[in-house]
Design a protein around this motif. Structure first.
Motif, PDB file in Angstrom:
ATOM      1  N   TYR A  78       5.156  76.073 -43.495  1.00 33.41           N
ATOM      2  CA  TYR A  78       3.896  75.374 -43.297  1.00 33.41           C
ATOM      3  C   TYR A  78       4.240  73.874 -43.283  1.00 33.41           C
ATOM      4  O   TYR A  78       5.119  73.423 -44.017  1.00 33.41           O
TER       5      TYR A  78
ATOM      6  N   THR B  90      -4.655  77.819 -48.368  1.00 30.64           N
ATOM      7  CA  THR B  90      -5.501  76.749 -47.844  1.00 30.64           C
ATOM      8  C   THR B  90      -5.742  75.682 -48.906  1.00 30.64           C
ATOM      9  O   THR B  90      -6.054  74.539 -48.572  1.00 30.64           O
TER      10      THR B  90
ATOM     11  N   SER C 276      -0.438  75.787 -39.883  1.00 33.68           N
ATOM     12  CA  SER C 276       0.199  77.038 -40.276  1.00 33.68           C
ATOM     13  C   SER C 276       1.511  77.227 -39.531  1.00 33.68           C
ATOM     14  O   SER C 276       1.858  76.476 -38.626  1.00 33.68           O
TER      15      SER C 276
END
Length: 124
Positions: free
Chosen positions: A31, A102, A50
């Motif tokens: 990431y 997240t 991502s």
């Protein structure tokens, strides 16, 4: 993995810049994110992406103006910055994380590797 950010510079308000972050190794399994640190302030989250590039996340302050993207074949992360404002002045850092949620993608301690930073100065 080692990260090298570039593309910073001096630009007038309303102008654009594109930052790049080249990795020494293959980045497809990481990431990636951009953070920035203004003078006298703490480093703050800007944008994250991502592994596949299919999902992106941005701070409210840059939504609609900044676009994060990645080219896994070139091992490079980008940040296209449009409609720059004086408050965007900061040192911009790229970062890589081996795994993320997240929530962790927006935190400094959510990343394992950091680039050296590139200075963006926006004049009014």
């Amino acid at each position: 993995v080692q990260l090298q950010a570039s593309g910073g510079g001096l630009v007038q308000a309303g102008g654009s810049l594109r930052l790049s972050c080249e990795a020494s190794g293959r980045i497809f399994s990481y990431y990636l994110g951009w953070f920035r640190q203004a003078p006298g302030k703490e480093r703050e989250f800007v944008s994250a992406i991502s592994m596949s590039g299919g999902s992106t996340y941005s701070a409210e302050s840059v939504k609609g103006r900044f676009t994060i993207s990645r080219d896994n074949a070139k091992n490079t992360l980008y940040l296209q910055m449009n409609d720059l404002k004086p408050e965007d002045t900061a040192v911009y850092y790229c970062a890589a994380a081996q795994w993320a949620t997240t929530e962790t993608m927006t935190r400094n301690d959510g990343y394992d590797y950091w680039g050296q930073g590139t200075l963006v100065t926006v004049s009014s």
